[in-house]
Design an enzyme around this catalytic site. Structure first.
Site, short mmCIF file in Angstrom:
data_model
loop_
_atom_site.label_atom_id
_atom_site.label_comp_id
_atom_site.label_asym_id
_atom_site.label_seq_id
_atom_site.Cartn_x
_atom_site.Cartn_y
_atom_site.Cartn_z
N LYS A 52 -38.96 -19.16 0.72
CA LYS A 52 -37.50 -19.39 0.73
C LYS A 52 -36.73 -18.15 1.20
CE LYS A 52 -37.52 -22.96 -2.89
NZ LYS A 52 -36.86 -23.42 -4.13
N TYR A 108 -33.84 -32.01 0.88
CA TYR A 108 -33.72 -32.16 -0.58
C TYR A 108 -32.94 -33.43 -0.97
CZ TYR A 108 -35.60 -27.53 -1.84
OH TYR A 108 -36.41 -26.44 -2.07
N PHE A 166 -27.09 -29.08 -9.10
CA PHE A 166 -27.39 -27.88 -8.32
C PHE A 166 -27.54 -28.14 -6.82
CE2 PHE A 166 -31.43 -29.43 -10.19
CZ PHE A 166 -32.20 -29.63 -9.04
N ARG A 190 -48.88 -25.88 -6.35
CA ARG A 190 -47.87 -25.84 -7.42
C ARG A 190 -48.32 -24.95 -8.57
NH1 ARG A 190 -43.29 -28.90 -6.87
NH2 ARG A 190 -42.83 -28.61 -9.07
N THR A 219 -40.79 -24.03 -12.01
CA THR A 219 -39.54 -23.87 -11.25
C THR A 219 -38.71 -22.69 -11.77
OG1 THR A 219 -39.51 -26.29 -11.03
CG2 THR A 219 -37.47 -25.12 -10.50
N ARG A 242 -43.95 -17.35 -8.56
CA ARG A 242 -42.56 -17.36 -9.04
C ARG A 242 -42.35 -16.34 -10.17
NH1 ARG A 242 -41.63 -23.90 -8.60
NH2 ARG A 242 -40.49 -23.91 -6.64
N ASN A 249 -36.13 -18.92 -6.27
CA ASN A 249 -37.46 -18.84 -6.87
C ASN A 249 -38.59 -18.70 -5.84
OD1 ASN A 249 -37.34 -21.41 -5.93
ND2 ASN A 249 -37.73 -22.43 -7.88
N HIS A 253 -41.32 -22.96 -2.19
CA HIS A 253 -41.26 -24.41 -2.42
C HIS A 253 -42.65 -25.00 -2.26
CE1 HIS A 253 -40.17 -28.66 -2.00
NE2 HIS A 253 -41.07 -28.68 -1.02
N GLU A 270 -42.55 -34.37 3.67
CA GLU A 270 -42.13 -32.99 3.91
C GLU A 270 -42.89 -32.36 5.08
OE1 GLU A 270 -40.63 -31.95 -0.61
OE2 GLU A 270 -42.37 -30.90 0.19
P1 IDP Z 1 -39.56 -27.45 -7.68
O1 IDP Z 1 -39.13 -26.60 -6.51
O2 IDP Z 1 -40.33 -26.67 -8.69
O3 IDP Z 1 -40.26 -28.73 -7.27
P2 IDP Z 1 -37.20 -29.11 -8.20
O4 IDP Z 1 -36.84 -29.68 -9.54
O5 IDP Z 1 -37.75 -30.05 -7.18
O6 IDP Z 1 -38.21 -27.88 -8.45
O7 IDP Z 1 -35.90 -28.40 -7.65
C1 IDP Z 1 -35.84 -27.98 -6.30
C2 IDP Z 1 -35.26 -26.59 -6.25
O8 IDP Z 1 -33.91 -26.64 -6.74
C3 IDP Z 1 -35.94 -25.55 -7.16
O9 IDP Z 1 -37.09 -24.98 -6.58
C4 IDP Z 1 -34.83 -24.55 -7.34
O10 IDP Z 1 -34.70 -23.70 -6.18
C5 IDP Z 1 -33.61 -25.43 -7.44
N1 IDP Z 1 -33.29 -25.79 -8.82
C6 IDP Z 1 -33.96 -26.64 -9.63
N2 IDP Z 1 -33.40 -26.74 -10.84
C7 IDP Z 1 -32.31 -25.92 -10.80
C8 IDP Z 1 -31.29 -25.57 -11.76
O11 IDP Z 1 -31.28 -26.04 -12.90
N3 IDP Z 1 -30.35 -24.68 -11.33
C9 IDP Z 1 -30.33 -24.16 -10.07
N4 IDP Z 1 -31.26 -24.47 -9.16
C10 IDP Z 1 -32.24 -25.32 -9.50
MG MG Z 2 -39.53 -30.33 -6.20
#
Ligand code: IDP
Ligand code: MG
Length: 139
Positions: free
Chosen positions: A9, A49, A57, A85, A91, A102, A112, A115, A126
């Site tokens: 990212k 996304y 968010f 993962r 996350t 992470r 973070n 992805h 994707e």
């Molecule tokens: P993942 O990347 O671990 O699969 P997802 O729930 O798919 O997590 O969320 C996508 C991305 O959105 C996360 O990697 C993170 O960058 C962002 N994100 C997820 N939850 C939050 C939040 O509660 N606050 C701000 N950003 C978030």
């Molecule tokens: Mg995800």
């Protein structure tokens, strides 16, 4: 063999962590099958996304993901989706296991570092979002 999409990212590219993350990916046994630097537009990030479009968010996330260059990768390994993962960690870096990418490199739940696809169907969508058939079929 399985494939998954990984993204380094904008936060990690900006902080010059690309090399260290790639080193980690290879050390853990993934074969990198394709790789490219991509600066997404806001609209492209929104398309990527789209499943999160109703989340609070979403606007912040897609602004962040289009804020600078990323590195998009096709990773191959047995059970690649789950394995990548696991290597990334949770996350929220505060909840990510010690030694995960992470936990090591993320600075917030949004910023973070990486992805990863969350399942085989998501991976198929994707991978096709960033790579054409020819890039995906090569050995
Ligand atoms: P993942 O990347 O671990 O699969 P997802 O729930 O798919 O997590 O969320 C996508 C991305 O959105 C996360 O990697 C993170 O960058 C962002 N994100 C997820 N939850 C939050 C939040 O509660 N606050 C701000 N950003 C978030
Ligand atoms: Mg995800």
């Amino acid at each position: 063999m399985d494939r998954t999409l990984a993204i380094i990212k904008p936060d990690a590219v900006e902080r010059r962590l690309t090399g260290r993350i790639l080193e980690r990916i290879e050390a853990e046994g993934f074969q990198i099958r394709a790789m490219r630097m991509v600066r997404m537009t806001k609209r492209e990030a929104e398309g990527f996304y789209a499943v999160h479009r109703d989340r609070p968010f979403f606007q912040s996330l897609t602004t962040f993901m289009s804020s600078g260059p990323t590195v998009v990768l096709v990773l191959e390994a047995p059970d690649a989706v789950r394995k990548w993962r696991e290597l990334m960690g949770a996350t929220n870096p505060a909840q990510a296991a010690e030694g995960t990418i992470r936990r090591t490199f993320a600075t917030s739940v949004e910023r973070n570092a990486t992805h990863g696809s969350d399942g085989p169907e998501t991976a198929a969508f994707e991978l096709a979002y960033f790579f054409r058939g020819l890039e995906l079929t090569g050995e």
